[in-house]
Motif scaffolding. Structure first.
Motif, short mmCIF file in Angstrom:
data_model
loop_
_atom_site.label_atom_id
_atom_site.label_comp_id
_atom_site.label_asym_id
_atom_site.label_seq_id
_atom_site.Cartn_x
_atom_site.Cartn_y
_atom_site.Cartn_z
N ALA A 171 0.88 -1.25 0.15
CA ALA A 171 0.16 0.04 0.12
C ALA A 171 0.95 1.11 0.15
N ARG A 172 0.48 2.37 -0.75
CA ARG A 172 1.33 3.48 -0.99
C ARG A 172 0.99 4.60 -0.09
N ARG A 173 -0.44 4.65 0.32
CA ARG A 173 -0.80 5.81 1.06
C ARG A 173 -1.12 5.48 2.43
N GLU A 174 -0.75 4.32 2.84
CA GLU A 174 -1.09 3.75 4.24
C GLU A 174 -0.04 3.15 4.68
N ARG A 175 -0.14 2.77 6.13
CA ARG A 175 1.00 2.00 6.63
C ARG A 175 0.91 0.65 5.97
N ALA A 176 2.22 0.12 5.76
CA ALA A 176 2.53 -1.12 5.25
C ALA A 176 3.72 -1.78 5.83
N LEU A 177 3.77 -2.94 5.95
CA LEU A 177 4.95 -3.95 6.48
C LEU A 177 5.30 -4.89 5.72
N MET A 178 6.57 -4.87 5.66
CA MET A 178 7.28 -6.13 4.79
C MET A 178 8.51 -6.68 5.67
N ALA A 179 8.57 -7.99 6.04
CA ALA A 179 9.40 -8.41 6.73
C ALA A 179 10.08 -9.86 6.33
N PHE A 180 11.25 -10.00 6.52
CA PHE A 180 11.99 -11.18 6.09
C PHE A 180 12.55 -11.97 7.15
N LEU A 181 12.47 -13.45 7.32
CA LEU A 181 13.11 -14.31 8.34
C LEU A 181 14.68 -14.11 8.24
N SER A 182 15.42 -13.60 9.07
CA SER A 182 16.80 -13.50 9.06
C SER A 182 17.23 -14.46 10.26
N ALA A 183 18.41 -14.06 10.68
CA ALA A 183 19.09 -15.06 11.85
C ALA A 183 20.00 -14.08 12.46
N ARG A 184 20.02 -14.42 13.82
CA ARG A 184 20.90 -13.59 14.91
C ARG A 184 22.46 -13.76 14.14
N VAL A 185 22.85 -15.12 13.73
CA VAL A 185 24.10 -15.47 13.33
C VAL A 185 24.46 -14.75 12.08
N GLY A 186 23.55 -14.07 11.43
CA GLY A 186 23.78 -13.15 10.16
C GLY A 186 24.33 -12.04 10.67
N SER A 187 24.44 -11.53 12.12
CA SER A 187 24.99 -10.37 12.47
C SER A 187 26.63 -10.58 12.56
N ILE A 188 27.11 -9.68 11.85
CA ILE A 188 28.72 -9.64 11.64
C ILE A 188 29.28 -9.16 13.42
N GLY A 189 28.70 -8.06 13.73
CA GLY A 189 29.04 -7.58 15.19
C GLY A 189 28.78 -8.44 16.23
N ASP A 190 27.88 -9.51 16.12
CA ASP A 190 27.52 -10.30 17.27
C ASP A 190 28.20 -11.78 16.95
N ASN A 191 29.09 -11.87 16.14
CA ASN A 191 29.78 -13.23 15.67
C ASN A 191 31.06 -13.42 16.85
N ARG A 192 30.78 -14.31 17.66
CA ARG A 192 31.95 -14.53 18.84
C ARG A 192 32.37 -16.20 18.67
N LEU A 193 31.59 -16.77 17.74
CA LEU A 193 31.93 -18.34 17.81
C LEU A 193 32.59 -18.73 16.35
N GLY A 194 32.27 -18.16 15.25
CA GLY A 194 32.79 -18.53 14.28
C GLY A 194 32.25 -19.81 13.69
N GLY A 195 32.53 -20.38 12.52
CA GLY A 195 31.47 -21.52 11.95
C GLY A 195 30.43 -21.11 11.14
N TRP A 196 29.78 -22.10 10.59
CA TRP A 196 28.45 -21.83 9.84
C TRP A 196 28.95 -20.79 8.70
N ILE A 197 29.93 -20.85 7.96
CA ILE A 197 30.19 -19.39 7.46
C ILE A 197 29.35 -19.20 6.25
N SER A 198 28.79 -20.14 5.39
CA SER A 198 27.90 -20.17 4.47
C SER A 198 26.60 -19.34 4.87
N TYR A 199 26.06 -19.92 5.79
CA TYR A 199 24.69 -19.70 6.46
C TYR A 199 24.97 -18.13 6.80
N ARG A 200 25.85 -17.99 7.73
CA ARG A 200 25.98 -16.83 8.18
C ARG A 200 26.05 -15.37 7.13
#
Length: 234
Positions: free
Chosen positions: A122-151
């Motif tokens: 909708a252009r003239r009203e409130r609209a929401l669009m969201a995508f399922l991500s993952a905390r492991v996709g955070s670069i700043g929060d990465n403390r464990l390594g691993g899961w390289i491709s998924y991250r």
């Protein structure tokens, strides 16, 4: 019908769930169908509709079959184990082929969804669009390594959503576009990797994420949030 869940959206809003046959996607459909404020929920999936979000042609065709505006679009697609290959435990396990499949599903696919479905918000009203991500996709929060491709694929998704939110604001000033971390949800995706960590039920996760979306403002568009509403660093 229950009491309205997304009270910030106009009465009689229309919702679209992409990935509607997945563990979280099908629950999002069910929860939205119970929302007394929602007039229609449209679900799309590979299993039921032949939608391949990694194919520009397939995503374009799916969008062309729909008409009218949506106030809520949720992309509940993604994969952790693809074609039997799970996340790497070390650099030695990195496979170029497996990494490309992670990027195709977790990053390229959502980019194509934005390309073809964001114009239907909708252009003239409130609209929401969201995508399922993952905390492991955070670069700043990465403390464990691993899961390289998924991250890396989820980090790419976050950047795609961030960049798209800037462009979308020019044509849809009331729209909010965000990546969401659903938590560790009790689905087949997390079953082999949860270990002793507690897992949230899909209905609980769905309601939590919808609650987060309900409280966001246009100034939050392009930011990264967890299921409990807390921001996540890039």
């Amino acid at each position: 019908m229950t009491d309205p869940i997304l009270t910030s959206l106009p009465a009689g809003y229309r919702a679209l769930v992409i990935g509607a046959s997945g563990g979280i996607g099908q629950v999002l459909v069910s929860v939205l169908e119970e929302d007394g404020n929602c007039a229609e929920v449209v679900g799309l999936s590979r299993r039921r509709d032949g939608l391949d979000i990694t194919s520009d042609t397939s995503v374009a065709a799916a969008a062309d079959r729909l008409s009218g505006e949506f106030h809520l679009i949720l992309c509940a697609t993604g994969g952790l184990t693809i074609d039997g290959v799970g996340p790497e435990k070390s650099l030695k396990q990195v496979s170029g082929e497996a990494m490309m499949k992670q990027f195709a599903l977790n990053a390229v696919g959502p980019a194509l969804v934005i390309k073809h479905f964001a114009p239907m918000l909708a252009r003239r009203e409130r609209a929401l669009m969201a995508f399922l991500s993952a905390r492991v996709g955070s670069i700043g929060d990465n403390r464990l390594g691993g899961w390289i491709s998924y991250r890396a694929s989820k980090a790419a998704l976050n950047q795609i959503v961030r960049t798209a939110s800037i462009e979308l604001a020019r044509t849809h000033p009331l729209a909010i576009l965000v990546p969401l971390h659903p938590g560790t949800v009790a689905t087949s995706l997390s079953e082999a990797y949860a270990g002793s960590h507690p897992r949230t039920s899909p209905p609980e996760s769905a309601r939590q994420m919808l609650g987060v979306l309900d409280g966001l403002s246009p100034s939050d568009s392009g930011c990264f949030f967890a299921y409990d509403g807390t921001p996540i660093v890039w």
